[in-house]
Design a protein around this motif. Structure first.
Motif, mmCIF file in Angstrom:
data_model
loop_
_atom_site.group_PDB
_atom_site.id
_atom_site.type_symbol
_atom_site.label_atom_id
_atom_site.label_comp_id
_atom_site.label_asym_id
_atom_site.label_seq_id
_atom_site.Cartn_x
_atom_site.Cartn_y
_atom_site.Cartn_z
ATOM 1 N N GLN A 294 0.828 -1.192 0.000
ATOM 2 C CA GLN A 294 0.000 0.000 0.000
ATOM 3 C C GLN A 294 0.874 1.258 0.000
ATOM 4 N N PRO B 98 2.137 5.347 -5.496
ATOM 5 C CA PRO B 98 1.637 4.606 -6.657
ATOM 6 C C PRO B 98 2.512 4.796 -7.898
ATOM 7 N N THR C 40 4.380 -3.228 -7.047
ATOM 8 C CA THR C 40 3.084 -2.589 -7.275
ATOM 9 C C THR C 40 2.665 -1.871 -5.992
ATOM 10 N N SER D 208 -0.329 0.242 -4.296
ATOM 11 C CA SER D 208 -1.739 0.579 -4.415
ATOM 12 C C SER D 208 -2.047 1.851 -3.613
#
Length: 124
Positions: free
Chosen positions: A13, A88, A121, A123
């Motif tokens: 995150q 992100p 990745t 988020s």
């Protein structure tokens, strides 16, 4: 040439942290300048961070300065990228690269050996 294998990618995150590792084969790891690069979908591969053969000098892209730290452990033939406060826009495949000699590898054109990459990745 040195063989490179990255690990440590994953899904995190925004605001979180990850540590990437790049393990190099061979007994001449300390002869190589090392760097981390990344490539987001539809974009060119870009420089992230570089470290000298001795580990005493580091260079960072402005976009990651203060958030990422590159380090090396010559005894383990491994280079690390500690990533904190992830955003992100840090989402990309991260690649380790190497070049024998003293030149700091701050551009893709300087790399002579690449790893296979690891996906990161972030988020929102």
């Amino acid at each position: 040439q040195v063989q490179l294998v990255e690990s440590g990618g994953g899904l995190v995150q925004a605001g979180g942290s990850l540590r990437l590792a790049c393990a190099a084969s061979g007994r001449t790891f300390s002869s190589y300048s090392m760097g981390w690069f990344r490539q987001a979908p539809g974009k060119e591969r870009e420089f992230v961070a570089a470290i000298s053969r001795s580990g005493s000098s580091t260079v960072y892209a402005d976009s990651v300065k203060g958030r990422f730290t590159i380090s090396s452990d010559n005894a383990k033939n491994t280079v690390y990228l500690q990533m904190s406060n992830l955003k992100p826009e840090d989402t990309a495949v991260y690649y380790c690269g190497a070049r024998r000699g003293l030149v700091m590898v701050t551009h893709t054109s300087l790399i002579t050996s690449w790893g296979q990459g690891t996906q990161v990745t972030v988020s929102s």
